[in-house]
Scaffold this motif. Structure first.
Motif, short mmCIF file in Angstrom:
data_model
loop_
_atom_site.label_atom_id
_atom_site.label_comp_id
_atom_site.label_asym_id
_atom_site.label_seq_id
_atom_site.Cartn_x
_atom_site.Cartn_y
_atom_site.Cartn_z
N UNK A 89 0.83 -1.21 0.00
CA UNK A 89 0.00 0.00 0.00
C UNK A 89 0.86 1.26 0.00
N UNK A 90 0.37 2.28 -0.70
CA UNK A 90 1.00 3.59 -0.72
C UNK A 90 0.18 4.54 0.15
N UNK A 91 0.84 5.42 0.87
CA UNK A 91 0.15 6.44 1.66
C UNK A 91 0.59 7.80 1.14
N UNK A 92 -0.37 8.64 0.80
CA UNK A 92 -0.09 10.00 0.36
C UNK A 92 -0.29 10.89 1.57
N UNK A 93 0.78 11.57 2.00
CA UNK A 93 0.75 12.37 3.23
C UNK A 93 1.23 13.79 2.94
N UNK A 94 0.83 14.72 3.80
CA UNK A 94 1.16 16.13 3.63
C UNK A 94 2.34 16.50 4.53
N UNK A 95 3.42 16.95 3.90
CA UNK A 95 4.61 17.39 4.62
C UNK A 95 4.28 18.49 5.63
N UNK A 96 3.33 19.36 5.28
CA UNK A 96 2.98 20.49 6.13
C UNK A 96 1.90 20.14 7.15
N UNK A 97 1.39 18.93 7.12
CA UNK A 97 0.39 18.45 8.07
C UNK A 97 0.72 16.99 8.40
N UNK A 98 1.87 16.76 9.05
CA UNK A 98 2.34 15.38 9.26
C UNK A 98 1.42 14.53 10.14
N UNK A 99 0.56 15.15 10.94
CA UNK A 99 -0.37 14.39 11.78
C UNK A 99 -1.65 14.02 11.03
N UNK A 100 -1.82 14.55 9.82
CA UNK A 100 -3.01 14.26 9.04
C UNK A 100 -3.04 12.81 8.59
N UNK A 101 -4.23 12.31 8.34
CA UNK A 101 -4.41 10.91 7.95
C UNK A 101 -3.84 10.61 6.57
N UNK A 102 -4.04 11.51 5.61
CA UNK A 102 -3.62 11.25 4.25
C UNK A 102 -4.55 10.25 3.58
N UNK A 103 -4.08 9.66 2.49
CA UNK A 103 -4.86 8.68 1.73
C UNK A 103 -4.08 7.38 1.60
N UNK A 104 -4.76 6.28 1.83
CA UNK A 104 -4.17 4.96 1.62
C UNK A 104 -4.59 4.48 0.24
N UNK A 105 -3.61 4.03 -0.56
CA UNK A 105 -3.87 3.45 -1.88
C UNK A 105 -3.44 1.99 -1.80
#
Length: 137
Positions: A89-105
């Motif tokens: 799985x790939x996770x797309x995460x925000x460098x400026x919001x590291x605590x954010x959930x992001x998206x799992x692919x």
């Protein structure tokens, strides 16, 4: 980070670091790969066109490939190929919001979708409708 065949230093170009991360994830038998970018994951639509766009929790590899092919800029389709081959799985995460959930692919078998639609993209001056279902021949 990279060099030409003649040894001249060069960059990995657009999405090169994401693609490299996916390749290394496959080579190292990683359990997951995190791609850090400047947005909170894969968005449901282009926020410049749809102000109500939101970050998707999960999408399948196939959905992410289609969204990328038809205009989503967060991830290049080639980046997913090594991860798909290895089932990572790939996770797309925000460098400026590291605590954010992001998206799992990830694989579709692991996805428990609550809605019928993953996301929405547009291509200027083109209309495409993709209809599928269990009753379609």
């Amino acid at each position: 980070i990279a060099s030409t065949m003649d040894g001249a230093p060069t960059t990995l170009k657009r999405d090169g670091s994401d693609y490299s991360a996916s390749i290394f994830g496959k080579l190292l038998n990683a359990s997951e790969v995190h791609i850090w970018t400047d947005v909170d994951g894969v968005l449901s639509a282009d926020p410049r066109r749809v102000p109500e766009a939101f970050s998707l929790e999960e999408v399948t590899y196939e959905e992410a490939m289609e969204l990328a092919y038809f205009g989503a800029k967060v991830l290049h389709p080639k980046t997913m190929t090594p991860a798909i081959d290895a089932g990572i799985p790939l996770f797309i995460r925000n460098t400026f919001n590291p605590d954010g959930r992001g998206t799992r692919i990830g694989p579709s078998a692991e996805l428990a979708r609550k809605t019928m639609m993953a996301g929405f993209t547009t291509v200027d001056n083109v209309a495409v409708i993709n209809v599928c279902g269990t009753g379609m021949l």
